[in-house]
Design a protein around this motif. Structure first.
Motif: not given
Length: 122
Positions: A36, A51, A65, A75, A77
């Protein structure tokens, strides 16, 4: 005009920017998973807002995610196939909108000369 162009796709402008940016960033396997933080930096968006918007894109099935494989705080993606297809369709509509908006400036040299004339008046 951009808002109207994106409405049929069910996207807001910021959702489009983040989805298109993630689609652009995703093929770079040499860098590893897109975080992110990476996405926010690329799109020049606020990380907290990024986010929140990514969560919405994930709820719609356009983004996945996952926990980052190397950084427990991050995280990772990934754009889904449906998300890639949507981004590719939406970018065509946005580019057409941009083309229509900037069409009056098709005579680039004339426009540049006009701008120079205006700045000379200062």
């Amino acid at each position: 005009a951009i808002r109207a162009a994106l409405k049929p796709f069910g996207l807001t402008h910021v959702q489009f920017v983040l989805l298109a940016s993630l689609t652009w960033l995703s093929p770079d396997q040499a860098r590893g998973p897109v975080t992110q933080k990476d996405l926010a930096a690329h799109a020049a968006t606020d990380p907290m807002m990024t986010s929140q918007v990514v969560r919405v894109l994930a709820e719609k099935g356009w983004v996945r995610r996952e926990p980052h494989p190397e950084d427990g705080r991050a995280v990772a993606l990934e754009v889904t196939e449906e998300g890639v297809a949507l981004a590719n369709r939406a970018v065509v509509a946005v580019e057409e909108c941009d083309r229509r908006f900037f069409a009056p400036l098709a005579d680039g040299p004339r426009f540049t000369a006009d701008l120079r004339s205006l700045t000379a008046l200062r």
